[in-house]
Design an enzyme around this catalytic site. Structure first.
Site, mmCIF file in Angstrom:
data_model
loop_
_atom_site.group_PDB
_atom_site.id
_atom_site.type_symbol
_atom_site.label_atom_id
_atom_site.label_comp_id
_atom_site.label_asym_id
_atom_site.label_seq_id
_atom_site.Cartn_x
_atom_site.Cartn_y
_atom_site.Cartn_z
ATOM 1 N N THR A 40 1.955 -6.987 0.375
ATOM 2 C CA THR A 40 2.261 -7.222 1.788
ATOM 3 C C THR A 40 3.704 -7.703 1.960
ATOM 4 O OG1 THR A 40 -0.038 -7.807 2.188
ATOM 5 C CG2 THR A 40 1.554 -8.556 3.829
ATOM 6 N N HIS A 43 6.050 -4.828 1.808
ATOM 7 C CA HIS A 43 6.092 -4.079 3.077
ATOM 8 C C HIS A 43 6.992 -4.797 4.085
ATOM 9 C CE1 HIS A 43 3.024 -1.111 2.101
ATOM 10 N NE2 HIS A 43 2.220 -2.074 1.675
#
Ligand code: NAD
Ligand code: ZN
Length: 341
Positions: A40, A43
Site C-alpha cells: 500500500t 502505491h
C-alpha cells in the site's frame, strides 16, 4: 518530529518536520520504534490511480509499526505509559451493525491510518486506545513492527482448520510466506508454495514450505503427485493477486476444498465457476485482521514458538527511506523494516 509525508498529489515522499500530535481523551501517544513497508505504501509513494482516488494530502504515511506509549488521554484506562505496543490500523465506526455486534473487521466505514488519517512513518503517532495492542507476550521490535501483515497471514491461514491438511499457497510475498509458516506451525501436513521469483521460492523453502515451485516450470499437480498426494489440496491460500494463480489454485483443489483469498487482483478476473460448483469448493474473501481475535492468535503463536523474523530480509534507518522503498519495489527481498530510533 520527523515524519515521512505525502506533501502533494504527486509521486514521492518527503521526510520533513511536523508538530508532535497531541492525544485526545481516548487516545494514546506512541513513540515509534520500528515500521514495516507494505505494498500500500508503494502505491501511495508512486501516487497511482488507486492512491489518487483514495486519499488526500498532506498525509503522514505508514501503518505497520511498534513503539512505546509515552502519554495517554484522560479517559484511557487499559493502556499505560511504558507499554510496548503495536496497533490495528483500521479505525472502525463503532456504530454500524457489524461494529455493534463485535464484528469490527466487517465495518463498512473503516478508515486506514497512513491513508485516510495520519500514519506511523514518524517519530510519534497518536492512535485511539481501542486500536492499541499491548505486547504482553515478549516479542522482538522487528516482529512487533510487522504484526499488521503477520495478522493478514494469520487471518487467512486460520480461516479454515488446517490440522493434518494439505495446503497450497499461491504467492510467496512476505504475507504468503508467513501464512505458510503459520499453517505448518498449526499442524498442516504438506505446504506447497508457488511463486515466479527464484529468491522468494528459496526463502519460502528455507522458512518451512514443504516444497516451493515456479508453476511455469513445475506444474502444481506434479509437485502434489511427487509428495504422494492423491486427491488435491484441502486448503488453498491465494496470496498473489494474480488471476492465473487463482485459476491454478482452483484446479489443484480436492473436492470440497476451501480457499481463502487475501491477494487483491488489480482488475476484473475470469474464473471457470463450474469448477467451483461441481467440486463444491468454498471461496472466502479475507480483509485485514479480526479485531482483536487475530491479534490474540498472533501473540499466542509467538508464545508457542512461531518465529516469523526470517521473513525480514532488509533493515533500514528512516533517513534511508528512498533506498528502503526502492528495495521493496524491486521485489528482490522479503519484508523490509525501517527504524525510527
Ligand atoms: P507481494 O506483492 O510482495 O507478493 C505477491 C507475490 O505473488 C510476489 O512474490 C509475486 O512474485 C507472486 N506472484 C505473482 N504472480 C504469481 C503467479 N502467477 N503465481 C504465483 N505467485 C505469483 O504482496 P504481499 O505483501 O505478500 O501481499 C500478498 C497479497 O495480498 C497482495 O496481492 C496484496 O495486495 C494483498 N493484500 C491484501 C490484504 C487484504 O486485507 N485483503 C492486505 C494486505 C495485502
Ligand atoms: Zn462500523
Amino acid at each position: 518530529m520527523r515524519a515521512l509525508v505525502k506533501t502533494a498529489p504527486r509521486a514521492g515522499l518527503e521526510l520533513i518536520d511536523v508538530p508532535i500530535p497531541e492525544p485526545g481523551p481516548t487516545e494514546v501517544l506512541v513513540k515509534v520504534r520500528m515500521t514495516g513497508i507494505c505494498g500500500t505504501d508503494l502505491h501511495i509513494e508512486a501516487w497511482d490511480p488507486w492512491a489518487a482516488a483514495t486519499m488526500t494530502t498532506p498525509r503522514i504515511v505508514g501503518h505497520e509499526f511498534c513503539g512505546d506509549v509515552v502519554a495517554v488521554g484522560s479517559a484511557v484506562t487499559d493502556v499505560a505509559v511504558g507499554d510496548f505496543v503495536s496497533g490495528e490500523g483500521h479505525l472502525v465506526c463503532g456504530r454500524c451493525r457489524n461494529c455493534l455486534a463485535g464484528r469490527r473487521h466487517l465495518c463498512a466505514n473503516t478508515r486506514g491510518i497512513g491513508v485516510q488519517v495520519d500514519g506511523c512513518f514518524a517519530e510519534y503517532l497518536v492512535m485511539p486506545a481501542v486500536n492499541i495492542w499491548v505486547h504482553r507476550v515478549p516479542v522482538s521490535p522487528e516482529v512487533a513492527a510487522i504484526f499488521d501483515p503477520f495478522g493478514n497471514a494469520v487471518h487467512t491461514a486460520l480461516a479454515f482448520p488446517c490440522l493434518g491438511e494439505d495446503v497450497l499457497v499461491t504467492g510467496a510475498g512476505p504475507i504468503g510466506i508467513m501464512a505458510a509458516m503459520v499453517v505448518r506451525h498449526a499442524g498442516a501436513r504438506f505446504v506447497v508454495v508457488s511463486d515466479l521469483s527464484e529468491e522468494r521460492l528459496a526463502l519460502a523453502e528455507k522458512l518451512g514450505a514443504t516444497v516451493a515451485i515456479d508453476p511455469r516450470h513445475t506444474p502444481i499437480a506434479d509437485a502434489a503427485r511427487e509428495l504422494g498426494m492423491r486427491e488435491g489440496f484441502d486448503i488453498g491460500l491465494e496470496m498473489s493477486g494474480a488471476p492465473v494463480a487463482l485459476r491454478q489454485l482452483v484446479d489443484a483443489m480436492a473436492h470440497g476444498g476451501r480457499i481463502a483469498m487475501l491477494g487483491l487482483p488489480a482488475d476484473e478476473t475470469s474464473l471457470d465457476f463450474s469448477k467451483v460448483v461441481l467440486r463444491m469448493l468454498t471461496l472466502k474473501g479475507i480483509y485485514g485482521r479480526e479485531i482483536f481475535e487475530t491479534w490474540y492468535a498472533m501473540s499466542v503463536l509467538v508464545q508457542s514458538g512461531l518465529d516469523v523474523s526470517g521473513v525480514i530480509t532488509h533493515r533500514f534507518d528512516h533517513t534511508e527511506h528512498e533506498e528502503a522503498f526502492a528495495t521493496a519495489r524491486s521485489g528482490h527481498c522479503g519484508k523490509i523494516v525501517m527504524s525510527w530510533e
